[in-house]
Motif scaffolding. Structure first.
Motif, PDB file in Angstrom:
ATOM      1  N   LEU B  21     -63.498  -3.316  55.322  1.00  0.00           N
ATOM      2  CA  LEU B  21     -62.787  -4.209  54.397  1.00  0.00           C
ATOM      3  C   LEU B  21     -61.447  -3.603  53.991  1.00  0.00           C
ATOM      4  CD1 LEU B  21     -65.726  -5.479  52.164  1.00  0.00           C
ATOM      5  CD2 LEU B  21     -64.338  -6.838  53.741  1.00  0.00           C
ATOM      6  N   SER B  22     -61.415  -2.254  53.869  1.00  0.00           N
ATOM      7  CA  SER B  22     -60.156  -1.605  53.495  1.00  0.00           C
ATOM      8  C   SER B  22     -59.114  -1.759  54.598  1.00  0.00           C
ATOM      9  CB  SER B  22     -60.381  -0.122  53.195  1.00  0.00           C
ATOM     10  OG  SER B  22     -60.326   0.647  54.376  1.00  0.00           O
ATOM     11  N   PHE B  23     -59.575  -1.871  55.849  1.00  0.00           N
ATOM     12  CA  PHE B  23     -58.648  -2.144  56.959  1.00  0.00           C
ATOM     13  C   PHE B  23     -58.256  -3.617  56.960  1.00  0.00           C
ATOM     14  CE2 PHE B  23     -58.024  -3.892  61.189  1.00  0.00           C
ATOM     15  CZ  PHE B  23     -57.034  -3.074  61.705  1.00  0.00           C
ATOM     16  N   TYR B  24     -59.254  -4.457  56.661  1.00  0.00           N
ATOM     17  CA  TYR B  24     -59.017  -5.897  56.738  1.00  0.00           C
ATOM     18  C   TYR B  24     -57.960  -6.361  55.743  1.00  0.00           C
ATOM     19  CZ  TYR B  24     -59.496 -10.842  56.156  1.00  0.00           C
ATOM     20  OH  TYR B  24     -59.186 -12.161  56.057  1.00  0.00           O
ATOM     21  N   LEU B  25     -57.974  -5.783  54.532  1.00  0.00           N
ATOM     22  CA  LEU B  25     -57.078  -6.288  53.488  1.00  0.00           C
ATOM     23  C   LEU B  25     -55.602  -6.234  53.903  1.00  0.00           C
ATOM     24  CD1 LEU B  25     -57.072  -7.561  50.718  1.00  0.00           C
ATOM     25  CD2 LEU B  25     -56.915  -5.292  49.734  1.00  0.00           C
ATOM     26  N   PRO B  26     -55.068  -5.046  54.263  1.00  0.00           N
ATOM     27  CA  PRO B  26     -53.685  -5.071  54.758  1.00  0.00           C
ATOM     28  C   PRO B  26     -53.550  -5.875  56.058  1.00  0.00           C
ATOM     29  CG  PRO B  26     -54.570  -2.827  54.805  1.00  0.00           C
ATOM     30  CD  PRO B  26     -55.573  -3.671  54.123  1.00  0.00           C
ATOM     31  N   ALA B  27     -54.576  -5.851  56.911  1.00  0.00           N
ATOM     32  CA  ALA B  27     -54.487  -6.590  58.174  1.00  0.00           C
ATOM     33  C   ALA B  27     -54.346  -8.083  57.920  1.00  0.00           C
ATOM     34  CB  ALA B  27     -55.715  -6.310  59.047  1.00  0.00           C
ATOM     35  N   SER B  28     -54.947  -8.564  56.818  1.00  0.00           N
ATOM     36  CA  SER B  28     -54.851  -9.993  56.538  1.00  0.00           C
ATOM     37  C   SER B  28     -53.428 -10.366  56.132  1.00  0.00           C
ATOM     38  CB  SER B  28     -55.846 -10.387  55.448  1.00  0.00           C
ATOM     39  OG  SER B  28     -55.428  -9.878  54.198  1.00  0.00           O
ATOM     40  N   ALA B  29     -52.604  -9.361  55.805  1.00  0.00           N
ATOM     41  CA  ALA B  29     -51.193  -9.622  55.556  1.00  0.00           C
ATOM     42  C   ALA B  29     -50.364  -9.183  56.755  1.00  0.00           C
ATOM     43  CB  ALA B  29     -50.732  -8.895  54.292  1.00  0.00           C
ATOM     44  N   GLY B  30     -51.017  -8.979  57.905  1.00  0.00           N
ATOM     45  CA  GLY B  30     -50.309  -8.616  59.128  1.00  0.00           C
ATOM     46  C   GLY B  30     -49.963  -7.142  59.231  1.00  0.00           C
ATOM     47  N   GLN B  31     -50.523  -6.298  58.358  1.00  0.00           N
ATOM     48  CA  GLN B  31     -50.202  -4.872  58.357  1.00  0.00           C
ATOM     49  C   GLN B  31     -51.368  -4.082  58.932  1.00  0.00           C
ATOM     50  OE1 GLN B  31     -47.005  -4.064  56.758  1.00  0.00           O
ATOM     51  NE2 GLN B  31     -47.031  -6.261  57.121  1.00  0.00           N
ATOM     52  N   LEU B  32     -51.276  -3.715  60.230  1.00  0.00           N
ATOM     53  CA  LEU B  32     -52.377  -2.994  60.850  1.00  0.00           C
ATOM     54  C   LEU B  32     -52.277  -1.517  60.520  1.00  0.00           C
ATOM     55  CD1 LEU B  32     -52.455  -4.622  64.364  1.00  0.00           C
ATOM     56  CD2 LEU B  32     -53.907  -5.120  62.409  1.00  0.00           C
ATOM     57  N   SER B  33     -53.325  -0.967  59.950  1.00  0.00           N
ATOM     58  CA  SER B  33     -53.324   0.450  59.616  1.00  0.00           C
ATOM     59  C   SER B  33     -54.334   1.196  60.457  1.00  0.00           C
ATOM     60  CB  SER B  33     -53.647   0.635  58.134  1.00  0.00           C
ATOM     61  OG  SER B  33     -54.054   1.966  57.918  1.00  0.00           O
ATOM     62  N   ALA B  34     -53.876   2.205  61.169  1.00  0.00           N
ATOM     63  CA  ALA B  34     -54.789   3.051  61.937  1.00  0.00           C
ATOM     64  C   ALA B  34     -54.967   4.372  61.213  1.00  0.00           C
ATOM     65  CB  ALA B  34     -54.266   3.263  63.349  1.00  0.00           C
ATOM     66  N   GLY B  35     -54.814   4.357  59.888  1.00  0.00           N
ATOM     67  CA  GLY B  35     -54.934   5.603  59.137  1.00  0.00           C
ATOM     68  C   GLY B  35     -55.905   5.507  57.980  1.00  0.00           C
ATOM     69  N   GLN B  36     -56.862   4.577  58.070  1.00  0.00           N
ATOM     70  CA  GLN B  36     -57.774   4.405  56.933  1.00  0.00           C
ATOM     71  C   GLN B  36     -58.618   5.657  56.693  1.00  0.00           C
ATOM     72  OE1 GLN B  36     -55.816   1.821  55.955  1.00  0.00           O
ATOM     73  NE2 GLN B  36     -57.613   1.421  54.739  1.00  0.00           N
ATOM     74  N   GLY B  37     -58.863   6.434  57.747  1.00  0.00           N
ATOM     75  CA  GLY B  37     -59.586   7.692  57.566  1.00  0.00           C
ATOM     76  C   GLY B  37     -58.859   8.619  56.613  1.00  0.00           C
ATOM     77  N   GLY B  38     -57.536   8.577  56.617  1.00  0.00           N
ATOM     78  CA  GLY B  38     -56.736   9.406  55.713  1.00  0.00           C
ATOM     79  C   GLY B  38     -56.972   9.035  54.258  1.00  0.00           C
ATOM     80  N   PHE B  39     -56.986   7.734  53.973  1.00  0.00           N
ATOM     81  CA  PHE B  39     -57.247   7.288  52.597  1.00  0.00           C
ATOM     82  C   PHE B  39     -58.666   7.658  52.178  1.00  0.00           C
ATOM     83  CE2 PHE B  39     -54.046   4.135  54.055  1.00  0.00           C
ATOM     84  CZ  PHE B  39     -53.031   4.505  53.197  1.00  0.00           C
ATOM     85  N   MET B  40     -59.581   7.533  53.129  1.00  0.00           N
ATOM     86  CA  MET B  40     -60.973   7.886  52.853  1.00  0.00           C
ATOM     87  C   MET B  40     -61.072   9.369  52.490  1.00  0.00           C
ATOM     88  SD  MET B  40     -64.180   7.333  55.400  1.00  0.00           S
ATOM     89  CE  MET B  40     -65.872   7.409  54.828  1.00  0.00           C
ATOM     90  N   ALA B  41     -60.337  10.207  53.243  1.00  0.00           N
ATOM     91  CA  ALA B  41     -60.330  11.642  52.965  1.00  0.00           C
ATOM     92  C   ALA B  41     -59.801  11.898  51.558  1.00  0.00           C
ATOM     93  CB  ALA B  41     -59.463  12.366  53.997  1.00  0.00           C
TER      94      ALA B  41
END
Lengths: 289, 284
Positions: B21-41
């Motif tokens: 879901l944390s990836f989906y939220l920015p993705a739903s605004a067209g912002q693909l993040s491949a760094g969600q592991g960083g935020f999780m850390a």
């Protein structure tokens, strides 16, 4: 000391550049990211290992790894890119290539085991004393091979009909198709070349580090991505220069700063570049000039 | 009532859903993040540091984890304003990698040896509770002004701006909110595994988070939920293939993406599942 580090950095950078060129060629023609490219690199290195253990000479190890990687690259294009090229978004190939990468990693784990293995040196290396720097014949071979491959690629892209077809496809697929270029074939050839270079880089880096692990592709793949960005997406010359820069920066950071930061530098440089100059150092698009 | 094994599967699956879901939220605004592991850390280390070094109560530490994730998300959102599509994917890759290396070089957080001795706090109810809150939030979001701004931005940025969507504000909000969710997920993770090291939040983690959400389909947040739930329980179902598990897993994901390139829950399937009025509510 400094000159020595510079040479070491260029050697590492040459191999990185080969990986990055593959990324940038594929991105150039398809505008898509190939996240299993690091695994193609890794498989190439393992094919090299198998050939080395079977007692083949260095040139055969290199050629075998390149051929196997090229075949694998064409296969990846067939299963992970072509079926979703027209139907999916640019996100879909990210996922299909992650899946392919996972499969490749664990196929290698099944064959060679998950533990890192030693990679035999191709020959008893002699040290050449060149004034301020000492170069081993193996280092010379690694540096020489990557330079030769890059020069050959540059000539190929610039002045052969196939090379021109690839550049035209990168420029504009539709128009290239209208001009009678077989776009699908150009894409397959691009994957073959990109993957062969990754296979060569796999063997060269394995010689350099004298070891290999099934998970090495992830790290090298990421570094290749960073270098591609540094040089400008789709820019072959940029990837060459970017690879050398990152190789030197990495070696210097290990020599003069902390070694545990070595992997962060590539990304720090990449993020800086993107903020200051989003098209990379050398501008975007597949160019050779 | 539930065996420890079942509980651990549920908690890890729940955290995977939170991360998706944390990836989906920015993705739903067209912002693909491949760094969600960083935020999780960031969330995991912040919360763990607080409970271990300062004896902070768990709910406060959890909130702090979310807060740090959100603040850094905001900071990462700024470069994101200048970058689109795959450029953004690459930069967020780099961000995740840099966070990993930072923790690797931070002795206060255990460095490469990891951070141990975290008190057990996360229960299955915490995870489910957060999930319920998130699902309520996403349901409300999709019909809201902000949710529609996200969708507009994803579909056509120029048109959205012409319609009065403040793209800077919306993109930053999307990234920050994604960071909060990932930070919370990390904090929950740390207080269940009781030991964290930088490798747990590396590229592999970020890629899998992206894989979950895209596999499920980006047409609705239900896609992220379904994708993460299915793919994190799948390894359990594949136990019978033993050490062929990862290979099977990869082939299954590949096949699924080839058959349904838009993900499991694509727009057409959603329209069938949620006819008429409910469709608006289900759309992300």
């Amino acid at each position: 000391m400094f000159a020595q580090q510079l040479v070491n950095g260029l050697m590492l950078g040459g191999a990185y550049a080969l990986v990055a060129i593959g990324y940038t060629l594929i991105f150039g023609v398809l505008n898509l990211l190939h996240l299993a490219h690091g695994e193609v690199f890794m498989v190439g290195a393992y094919v090299g290992l198998a050939l080395a253990l079977a007692g083949f000479p260095p040139w055969a190890i290199l050629a075998g790894a390149m051929l196997a990687a090229a075949a694998l690259g064409v296969l990846v294009e067939r299963v992970a890119f072509r079926p979703v090229r027209s139907r999916g978004s640019h996100v879909t190939p990210l996922i299909t290539t992650i899946a392919v990468g996972l499969v490749l990693q664990h196929v290698v784990v099944k064959i060679f085991g998950a533990e890192p293995v030693a990679f035999p040196a191709p020959f008893a290396s002699a040290a050449l004393d060149l004034g301020p720097v000492t170069l081993s014949t193996l280092q010379l071979l690694i540096l020489g091979t990557s330079i030769v491959l890059m020069v050959v690629l540059e000539i190929f892209l610039r002045s052969t009909p196939t090379g021109m077809a690839i550049r035209a496809t990168a420029e504009n697929q539709t128009v290239a198709g209208l001009m009678g270029i077989n776009v699908s074939l150009a894409i397959v050839i691009t994957f073959a070349i990109a993957s062969a270079l990754a296979g060569a880089a796999g063997v060269l880096l394995a010689w350099n580090f004298t070891g290999l692990s099934p998970f090495v592709g992830v790290k090298v793949g990421l570094k290749g991505l960073a270098i591609m960005l540094l040089g400008g997406l789709g820019n072959v010359t940029g990837a060459m220069a970017g690879g050398l820069i990152i190789g030197v920066v990495e070696v210097m950071s290990v020599a003069y700063l902390a070694s545990s930061y070595r992997d962060a530098f590539a990304f720090a440089v990449m993020i800086l570049i993107l903020l200051v100059r989003p098209t990379g150092l050398f501008g975007a698009r597949l160019q050779t000039g | 009532m539930l065996s420890d094994h079942t509980v651990s599967i549920l908690i890890f699956a729940g955290i995977d859903v939170i991360m998706a879901l944390s990836f989906y939220l920015p993705a739903s605004a067209g912002q693909l993040s491949a760094g969600q592991g960083g935020f999780m850390a960031l969330g995991a280390y912040t919360a763990a540091y607080l409970t271990v070094q300062h004896g902070t109560p768990f709910p406060l530490a959890l909130a702090a984890g979310g807060l740090v994730g959100g603040l850094v998300g905001l900071a990462v959102g700024f470069p994101a304003l200048r970058l689109r599509g795959l450029y953004l994917v690459l930069v967020t890759f780099g961000f995740g990698e840099m966070i990993r290396v930072l923790f690797l070089n931070a002795p206060a957080f255990g460095g490469p040896a990891g951070f141990a001795g975290i008190p057990p706090a996360t229960t299955v109810w915490h995870v489910l509770g957060l999930l319920v809150v998130l699902l309520y939030f996403f349901t409300r979001l999709s019909g809201s002004r902000m949710g529609r701004a996200f969708a507009a931005l994803r579909d056509d940025e120029a048109a959205a701006e012409a319609m009065g969507v403040n793209s800077t504000y919306v993109k930053l909000a999307a990234f920050a909110a994604g960071g909060v969710i990932a930070g919370l997920g990390g904090a929950l993770y740390a207080h269940y595994t009781l030991f964290i090291d930088p490798e747990a939040f590396g590229v592999g983690r970020s890629l899998f988070v992206m894989l979950y959400a895209v596999f499920g389909g980006l047409a609705s947040f239900w896609g992220a939920v379904a994708g993460a739930a299915i793919l994190s329980i799948l390894p359990e179902l594949l136990r019978w293939v033993k050490d062929w598990r990862e290979i099977f897993y990869g082939l299954l994901v590949l096949t699924m993406m080839l058959v349904r390139p838009q993900g499991l829950l694509d727009a057409a399937l959603l329209a069938r599942l949620f006819p008429r009025g409910e469709r608006a509510a289900a759309r992300g």
